[in-house]
Design a protein around this motif. Structure first.
Motif, PDB file in Angstrom:
ATOM      1  N   UNK A 125      34.732 -26.588 -11.034  1.00 18.06           N
ATOM      2  CA  UNK A 125      34.940 -25.321 -10.355  1.00 18.06           C
ATOM      3  C   UNK A 125      33.738 -25.027  -9.475  1.00 18.06           C
ATOM      4  N   UNK A 126      34.022 -24.601  -8.232  1.00 21.16           N
ATOM      5  CA  UNK A 126      32.975 -24.242  -7.276  1.00 21.16           C
ATOM      6  C   UNK A 126      33.348 -22.929  -6.612  1.00 21.16           C
ATOM      7  N   UNK A 127      32.346 -22.174  -6.195  1.00 23.28           N
ATOM      8  CA  UNK A 127      32.642 -20.864  -5.615  1.00 23.28           C
ATOM      9  C   UNK A 127      31.643 -20.494  -4.527  1.00 23.28           C
ATOM     10  N   UNK A 128      32.030 -19.523  -3.734  1.00 27.11           N
ATOM     11  CA  UNK A 128      31.130 -18.829  -2.814  1.00 27.11           C
ATOM     12  C   UNK A 128      31.829 -17.562  -2.352  1.00 27.11           C
ATOM     13  N   UNK A 129      31.188 -16.447  -2.564  1.00 24.21           N
ATOM     14  CA  UNK A 129      31.721 -15.140  -2.180  1.00 24.21           C
ATOM     15  C   UNK A 129      33.159 -14.924  -2.651  1.00 24.21           C
ATOM     16  N   UNK A 130      34.158 -14.933  -1.751  1.00 27.50           N
ATOM     17  CA  UNK A 130      35.498 -14.478  -2.133  1.00 27.50           C
ATOM     18  C   UNK A 130      36.453 -15.590  -2.552  1.00 27.50           C
ATOM     19  N   UNK A 131      35.960 -16.818  -2.750  1.00 29.71           N
ATOM     20  CA  UNK A 131      36.848 -17.920  -3.130  1.00 29.71           C
ATOM     21  C   UNK A 131      36.301 -18.682  -4.341  1.00 29.71           C
ATOM     22  N   UNK A 132      37.234 -19.067  -5.229  1.00 24.87           N
ATOM     23  CA  UNK A 132      36.938 -19.999  -6.318  1.00 24.87           C
ATOM     24  C   UNK A 132      37.882 -21.184  -6.171  1.00 24.87           C
TER      25      UNK A 132
END
Length: 409
Positions: free
Chosen positions: A277-284
């Motif tokens: 799982x990776x993310x940044x601000x408004x998305x996963x």
């Protein structure tokens, strides 16, 4: 899979490098010998523009990556076909740039080399301070744009933790992944008003103070970390991922800051042991061998259900997934053989290929203002600064790959 794209442009710099960073108008290169040299990036690019008609495209590609994301610009790009076609032609027309070592030295912004005590495992910059971690701990050097030396030769040790990945956030707070030691953060004392209030915030989700301005957020294994607005995400290649979401509650007419733990099951409604799982601000994003899943994160709904609009695409990865990053222009996935970019317009770019030539490392700048459209790729004999400009033409509210553009403060 596309390999050539008119909206991808490069600046190629020959040399033997370990890592790079770009900040304000400065390009900072770290050599394999640990030396740090800085160069006037703005002047490098401006001196390459021979036709004033190409100025807009060059500047947007390499100097002002956020320039066309404003509301008025997006309206023109998405609704005015003539303007959109003209802009496309401008980006198609500009060329790649190759800077020789002799030419690069003309733009040097230092008198004496700064030499690190050891090669970095990660770097970051905030408010004219250069942060880095290596096997000896976490350090910082002051930057002074008005001084020809630019970077201080004196490194200040901030912590002796064994950190592999760090991300500098708002107000200079650094989140740090320290593998089996867990996830930590380092807060800037200049912004702390009430230490008791800070300690209460960490206690709300099980964190604890290590030193005056260092907290262990979690003792769970942490391979990498990222910011989702003011919330903190931790991912692991051997353990479960989680989000420390920031929320506020009114208690006795006082707005109290608290943290709440959100697990993979909270985010995706299921758990997948064989995924990342990776993310940044408004998305996963959750990546597995057969598909990519995406969930939108609505921070304003943190007290209810902030994870919505789950979607997935069937995509087969034949090679092992090594790393990933979420940017405005798309999702970057490093496998054992390729560096792939799933563009926000849903094209797929094989931007680097270990079968042809092995790359050493790569870096993006998701919290930057001017360089959000860049990815730096380091090879054995050069660094390629790649600018990806197709996201300007994509509706930010509907894209599957890449987080929606948000103004960085």
């Amino acid at each position: 899979m596309t390999e050539d794209n008119d909206f991808i442009k490069k600046v190629i710099i020959p040399g033997v490098y370990w890592d790079s960073f770009i900040y304000k108008k400065w390009l900072i290169l770290i050599g394999m010998d640990g030396t740090i040299k800085s160069y006037n990036w703005e002047k490098i690019i401006l001196d390459e523009i021979s036709d004033s008609n190409d100025s807009l495209a060059y500047k947007c590609a390499f100097l002002q990556g956020n320039n066309l994301y404003g509301i008025n610009s997006r309206t023109l790009i998405l609704q005015d076909k003539e303007f959109k076609d003209l802009l496309r032609q401008k980006f198609k027309r500009i060329r790649d740039i190759e800077i020789s070592a002799d030419k690069l030295n003309k733009y040097a912004a230092y008198k004496k080399e700064v030499v690190l005590n050891n090669l970095t495992t990660d770097i970051g910059i905030y408010k004219d301070t250069f942060y880095y971690c290596n096997s000896d701990g976490v350090f910082c050097n002051a930057l002074n744009p008005r001084n020809v030396n630019y970077m201080s030769k004196n490194s200040k040790k901030l912590w002796d933790g064994n950190v592999q990945n760090l991300q500098v956030g708002k107000y200079g707070t650094i989140i740090m992944s320290a593998s089996s030691d867990g996830l930590f953060d380092l807060t800037n004392n200049d912004y702390i008003i009430d230490y008791d209030e800070y300690d209460e915030y960490y206690s709300s989700f099980g964190g604890k103070k290590i030193e005056k301005n260092i907290h262990q957020i979690s003792s769970k294994h942490s391979s990498y970390c990222s910011w989702s607005f003011s919330s903190v995400f931790s991912g692991s290649f051997i353990d479960e991922c989680y989000l420390i979401a920031t929320k506020y509650e009114i208690q006795n007419d006082y707005k109290k800051k608290l943290g709440i733990i959100k697990t993979e099951n909270d985010i995706f409604e299921t758990k997948n042991e064989n995924s990342y799982v990776f993310s940044n601000n408004d998305k996963f994003y959750r990546l597995s061998t057969q598909k990519i899943e995406k969930v939108n994160f609505y921070v304003k709904d943190i007290n209810v259900n902030p994870f919505k609009k789950k979607e997935e695409k069937n995509i087969t990865f034949e090679d092992e997934i090594i790393n990933s990053a979420v940017t405005d222009f798309g999702l970057i996935v490093e496998t054992s053989r390729h560096l792939l970019v799933f563009l926000s317009n849903e094209e797929v770019i094989n931007i680097a290929d270990n079968d042809n030539e092995e790359f050493i490392t790569w870096r993006t700048f998701p919290r930057s203002k001017c360089y959000i459209n860049q990815i730096h790729i380091v090879y054995n004999d050069r660094i390629e600064i790649v600018s990806i400009n197709s996201d300007y033409f994509v509706d930010q509210n509907r894209k599957f790959f890449g987080n929606s553009y948000h103004e960085t403060k």
